[in-house]
Design a protein around this motif. Structure first.
Motif, PDB file in Angstrom:
ATOM      1  N   MET A 127       0.845  -1.193   0.000  1.00  0.00           N
ATOM      2  CA  MET A 127       0.000   0.000   0.000  1.00  0.00           C
ATOM      3  C   MET A 127       0.883   1.246   0.000  1.00  0.00           C
ATOM      4  N   SER A 128       0.604   2.177  -0.876  1.00  0.00           N
ATOM      5  CA  SER A 128       1.411   3.387  -0.997  1.00  0.00           C
ATOM      6  C   SER A 128       1.152   4.331   0.176  1.00  0.00           C
ATOM      7  N   THR A 129       2.202   5.085   0.533  1.00  0.00           N
ATOM      8  CA  THR A 129       2.092   6.152   1.521  1.00  0.00           C
ATOM      9  C   THR A 129       1.973   7.471   0.777  1.00  0.00           C
ATOM     10  N   VAL A 130       0.954   8.265   1.113  1.00  0.00           N
ATOM     11  CA  VAL A 130       0.722   9.547   0.446  1.00  0.00           C
ATOM     12  C   VAL A 130       0.839  10.670   1.474  1.00  0.00           C
ATOM     13  N   ILE A 131       1.729  11.623   1.212  1.00  0.00           N
ATOM     14  CA  ILE A 131       1.961  12.761   2.101  1.00  0.00           C
ATOM     15  C   ILE A 131       1.512  14.026   1.373  1.00  0.00           C
ATOM     16  N   ILE A 132       0.549  14.743   1.954  1.00  0.00           N
ATOM     17  CA  ILE A 132       0.044  15.977   1.354  1.00  0.00           C
ATOM     18  C   ILE A 132       0.921  17.142   1.813  1.00  0.00           C
ATOM     19  N   ILE A 133       1.359  17.961   0.839  1.00  0.00           N
ATOM     20  CA  ILE A 133       2.179  19.133   1.137  1.00  0.00           C
ATOM     21  C   ILE A 133       1.432  20.376   0.681  1.00  0.00           C
ATOM     22  N   GLY A 134       1.388  21.402   1.537  1.00  0.00           N
ATOM     23  CA  GLY A 134       0.722  22.640   1.149  1.00  0.00           C
ATOM     24  C   GLY A 134       0.688  23.645   2.285  1.00  0.00           C
ATOM     25  N   ARG A 135       0.026  24.764   2.046  1.00  0.00           N
ATOM     26  CA  ARG A 135      -0.068  25.807   3.045  1.00  0.00           C
ATOM     27  C   ARG A 135      -1.227  25.578   4.018  1.00  0.00           C
ATOM     28  N   SER A 136      -2.155  24.703   3.664  1.00  0.00           N
ATOM     29  CA  SER A 136      -3.290  24.421   4.521  1.00  0.00           C
ATOM     30  C   SER A 136      -2.841  23.799   5.834  1.00  0.00           C
ATOM     31  N   ARG A 137      -3.504  24.180   6.931  1.00  0.00           N
ATOM     32  CA  ARG A 137      -3.181  23.617   8.251  1.00  0.00           C
ATOM     33  C   ARG A 137      -3.408  22.115   8.296  1.00  0.00           C
ATOM     34  N   ASN A 138      -4.262  21.592   7.403  1.00  0.00           N
ATOM     35  CA  ASN A 138      -4.575  20.171   7.413  1.00  0.00           C
ATOM     36  C   ASN A 138      -3.605  19.349   6.584  1.00  0.00           C
ATOM     37  N   SER A 139      -2.630  19.985   5.950  1.00  0.00           N
ATOM     38  CA  SER A 139      -1.635  19.253   5.172  1.00  0.00           C
ATOM     39  C   SER A 139      -0.738  18.451   6.112  1.00  0.00           C
ATOM     40  N   ASP A 140      -0.196  17.343   5.584  1.00  0.00           N
ATOM     41  CA  ASP A 140       0.746  16.554   6.380  1.00  0.00           C
ATOM     42  C   ASP A 140       2.053  17.312   6.578  1.00  0.00           C
TER      43      ASP A 140
ATOM     44  N   ILE B  55       5.019   7.363  -1.751  1.00  0.00           N
ATOM     45  CA  ILE B  55       6.042   6.347  -1.527  1.00  0.00           C
ATOM     46  C   ILE B  55       5.406   4.982  -1.738  1.00  0.00           C
ATOM     47  N   ASP B  56       5.841   4.276  -2.762  1.00  0.00           N
ATOM     48  CA  ASP B  56       5.321   2.932  -3.040  1.00  0.00           C
ATOM     49  C   ASP B  56       6.031   1.896  -2.185  1.00  0.00           C
ATOM     50  N   ASP B  57       5.359   0.760  -1.985  1.00  0.00           N
ATOM     51  CA  ASP B  57       5.960  -0.326  -1.209  1.00  0.00           C
ATOM     52  C   ASP B  57       7.210  -0.891  -1.873  1.00  0.00           C
ATOM     53  N   ASP B  58       7.304  -0.753  -3.193  1.00  0.00           N
ATOM     54  CA  ASP B  58       8.462  -1.296  -3.898  1.00  0.00           C
ATOM     55  C   ASP B  58       9.668  -0.361  -3.864  1.00  0.00           C
ATOM     56  N   GLY B  59       9.555   0.755  -3.120  1.00  0.00           N
ATOM     57  CA  GLY B  59      10.686   1.649  -2.990  1.00  0.00           C
ATOM     58  C   GLY B  59      10.735   2.748  -4.024  1.00  0.00           C
ATOM     59  N   SER B  60       9.645   2.964  -4.745  1.00  0.00           N
ATOM     60  CA  SER B  60       9.595   4.044  -5.728  1.00  0.00           C
ATOM     61  C   SER B  60       8.990   5.293  -5.097  1.00  0.00           C
ATOM     62  N   TYR B  61       9.459   6.483  -5.555  1.00  0.00           N
ATOM     63  CA  TYR B  61       8.946   7.741  -5.037  1.00  0.00           C
ATOM     64  C   TYR B  61       8.384   8.562  -6.184  1.00  0.00           C
TER      65      TYR B  61
ATOM     66  N   ARG C  53      14.028  10.465  -7.952  1.00  0.00           N
ATOM     67  CA  ARG C  53      15.190   9.673  -7.565  1.00  0.00           C
ATOM     68  C   ARG C  53      15.923  10.424  -6.463  1.00  0.00           C
ATOM     69  N   VAL C  54      16.623   9.669  -5.619  1.00  0.00           N
ATOM     70  CA  VAL C  54      17.385  10.285  -4.543  1.00  0.00           C
ATOM     71  C   VAL C  54      18.323  11.331  -5.139  1.00  0.00           C
TER      72      VAL C  54
ATOM     73  N   HIS D  16      11.493  13.463   4.599  1.00  0.00           N
ATOM     74  CA  HIS D  16      10.170  12.957   4.974  1.00  0.00           C
ATOM     75  C   HIS D  16      10.021  11.462   4.680  1.00  0.00           C
ATOM     76  N   ILE D  17      11.086  10.846   4.198  1.00  0.00           N
ATOM     77  CA  ILE D  17      11.079   9.397   3.959  1.00  0.00           C
ATOM     78  C   ILE D  17      11.939   8.767   5.037  1.00  0.00           C
ATOM     79  N   THR D  18      11.328   8.141   6.021  1.00  0.00           N
ATOM     80  CA  THR D  18      12.060   7.594   7.160  1.00  0.00           C
ATOM     81  C   THR D  18      12.514   6.180   6.884  1.00  0.00           C
ATOM     82  N   SER D  19      13.504   5.758   7.613  1.00  0.00           N
ATOM     83  CA  SER D  19      14.039   4.406   7.440  1.00  0.00           C
ATOM     84  C   SER D  19      13.015   3.348   7.826  1.00  0.00           C
ATOM     85  N   SER D  20      12.046   3.719   8.650  1.00  0.00           N
ATOM     86  CA  SER D  20      11.026   2.744   9.051  1.00  0.00           C
ATOM     87  C   SER D  20      10.044   2.447   7.934  1.00  0.00           C
TER      88      SER D  20
END
Length: 416
Positions: free
Chosen positions: A1-14, A31-37, A62-63, A79-83
């Motif tokens: 399952m992909s991880t989705v991080i919202i970026i923006g000026r809104s207070r509700n952004s991640d 961030i995909d489970d297969d390591g793709s960004y 890419r990095v 924002h991409i943690t080792s965990s």
């Protein structure tokens, strides 16, 4: 399952980026489970750029890729943690990010110098007085509020220094030598030279941005903010409005903005402004300890408008689009924003100084503003010289020192 991080000026952004050129919901970091960004632009007003190229929709990362949202560098890798994912850095990848950043800065310097040369050949001499050019500077962000609910005389603020004779505006001096530590004095001086060149270029372009255009820009940003933020109307917001009105009545030679202030529900300590609209978070309100402190921060935000900081940002965008066309102009304005980020400290200090002057004119005590930055500095921690230089704001400890010196020099008040 992909991880989705919202970026923006809104207070509700991640990830919240409080810059006027960043949309409420600007982009997604995926961030995909297969390591793709991936970075996905959410139809933002000022665009998302990867390595200098504007993207439409989803783009792989890419990095080492250099990402810019509007005019703000977005350090997506932190924002991409080792965990959640394991990064595999090759030697080339380890050096690609600083190399890309250095190339972007070099390109920005060449771009500014090229524009300067073209403008000197084609434009008429600037009719703007040099002192007005020096007064004009950059944009965004401080903080302040109050837990002191004492009733105030609406015309006298706190009234605590009403018996002190203040200097006339022409007699007040502004010393910016304290805004960076000794290690960064030389770099700051070089930055000032570059920014003066840029200012002269913009002022001699013949282009202008009206107060109405600035307020229209503020309206647009306000509509975007409403999509994700909660604006509160209560006793605290009434207190903010009362202090704002007291300060606005005492602005010497106002530019003509219609000022409004909004209390935003958020656990982030922050305040910002755009087009005469001033925003305070509830966390910022709770952080301050008196109406004097909130007045200092409101005054700071007022002067981002009065000193033309947002005006200059919009003027740079207009100049870039006229010079390079809409598409290339957006890229040029983005690079320009990256380059200028470390040199916004003087603007922030200027707003601190002018905000303190305005508070004193309105009857508020200046020294509690120094105390506020003392408390801010306790949570800032140690920063190395590179981190300090790249920051768009002076360190809180430096702001405290600058304000303390300004008040002592111009008003004879010892804020020790």
């Amino acid at each position: 399952m992909s991880t989705v991080i919202i970026i923006g000026r809104s207070r509700n952004s991640d990830v919240v980026i409080d810059e006027p050129h960043v949309s409420g919901s600007h982009a997604q970091l995926i961030i995909d489970d297969d390591g793709s960004y991936f970075i996905n632009d959410l139809k933002s007003s000022n665009g998302t750029f990867v390595n200098g190229e504007r993207i439409n929709g989803l783009s792989p990362l890419r990095v080492g890729d250099f990402v810019v949202l509007g005019g703000s560098h977005f350090d997506w890798e932190k924002h991409i943690t080792s965990s959640s994912i394991h990064l595999s850095h090759t030697k080339q990848e380890q050096y690609s990010k600083p190399l890309t950043y250095a190339m972007s800065l070099a390109a920005a310097i060449l771009l500014l110098l090229a524009c300067w040369g073209l403008n000197e050949l084609s434009a008429a001499p600037s009719s703007v007085p040099s002192d007005e050019i020096a007064e004009n500077s950059r944009t965004r962000k401080t903080g302040g509020t109050t837990s002191d609910e004492n009733t105030k005389d609406d015309n006298q603020g706190d009234g605590s220094i009403s018996n002190k004779q203040t200097k006339a505006p022409g007699e007040i001096t502004y010393d910016f030598s304290c805004i960076v530590t000794q290690e960064n004095q030389d770099a700051a001086g070089a930055g000032d030279i570059l920014d003066d060149m840029r200012t002269d270029m913009l002022n001699s372009s013949g282009l202008t941005v009206s107060i109405q255009e600035e307020m229209d820009f503020g309206d647009q940003n306000h509509e975007e903010l409403l999509n994700g933020a909660t604006i509160l109307n209560n006793e605290q917001s009434d207190k903010l409005e009362s202090i704002l009105n007291t300060l606005v009545r005492n602005i010497p030679e106002p530019k003509g903005f219609t000022y409004r202030i909004f209390l935003i529900e958020s656990d982030q300590i922050n305040a910002w402004t755009c087009g005469g609209r001033i925003y305070f978070t509830t966390a910022m309100y709770d952080f301050t300890e008196s109406d004097n402190e909130i007045a200092g921060i409101v005054g700071h935000e007022i002067y981002h408008n009065e000193l033309g900081h947002i005006n200059k940002m919009l003027l740079a965008q207009k100049f870039s689009e006229q010079t390079f066309g809409p598409e290339m102009g957006g890229i040029a304005a983005t690079i320009d924003g990256i380059l200028r980020s470390p040199f916004g400290k003087k603007d922030e200090a200027h707003c601190d100084f002018k905000g303190a002057d305005l508070c004193i004119r309105s009857g508020y005590q200046p020294c509690p503003i120094v105390d506020l930055w003392e408390r801010m500095s306790r949570d800032e921690g140690e920063q190395d010289s590179l981190s300090e230089f790249m920051s768009s704001h002076p360190l809180s400890s430096q702001r405290r020192l600058c304000l303390k010196n300004h008040i002592a020099t111009n008003y004879g008040e010892d804020c020790e």
